[in-house]
Design a protein around this motif. Structure first.
Motif: not given
Length: 163
Positions: A118-135
């Motif tokens: 998420s950007s501090h000055d511009v109102d933009v938030t993105v989500h990126v999936p991740i695939a992991v086996e560890r906690e």
């Protein structure tokens, strides 16, 4: 007296024409400036979103690398990844989420882990999936140099690499 009345009327119409011309020109210039500003804001948002997605994808790949190295070596792993400190002249935050909810990231299903940028000055938030086996240990860091660590006690965590 017809002559002087006509000259006075003519003088009034010239002054009135100048005032109307200046008023219309001022309104048109103001409208152009407002439209240009709105277009610039829209372009800045799109640029920020694209840049955050790019950084998020790179970081997801680096987290995947740490996960694979930890699986192969069964050992603690630390990787420092350099990313831009600012995007579109704005600082940003990277948060490691153990479960993305559908209301936060509608395109990521089944409560998968993800990165939230998420950007501090511009109102933009993105989500990126991740695939992991560890906690994962959900935490957040600001952009820049990011330390990705796997510790058998804590799982995968993010920290500021400038510590």
């Amino acid at each position: 007296m017809i002559g002087p009345a006509r000259e006075t009327d003519r003088g009034m119409s010239v002054a009135l024409t100048h005032v109307l011309t200046i008023a219309i020109t001022t309104i048109l210039i103001a409208m152009l400036l407002l439209a240009g500003n709105a277009m610039l804001d829209s372009q800045t948002e799109r640029s920020t979103e694209t840049s955050l997605e790019t950084v998020g994808e790179r970081l997801a790949g680096e987290i995947d690398n740490v996960d694979r190295i930890a699986a192969d070596e069964n050992d603690d792993v630390t990787l420092v990844a350099d990313h831009p400190r600012t995007i579109s002249n704005s600082q940003y935050t990277v948060e490691l989420l153990e479960n993305c909810r559908d209301d936060e990231a509608p395109l990521i299903h089944n409560s998968r882990p993800c990165l939230e940028l998420s950007s501090h000055d511009v109102d933009v938030t993105v989500h990126v999936p991740i695939a992991v086996e560890r906690e994962l240990e959900g935490n957040s860091v600001t952009g820049g140099s990011i330390e990705i660590t796997y510790d058998s006690d804590d799982g995968i965590t993010l920290a500021g690499g400038d510590r």
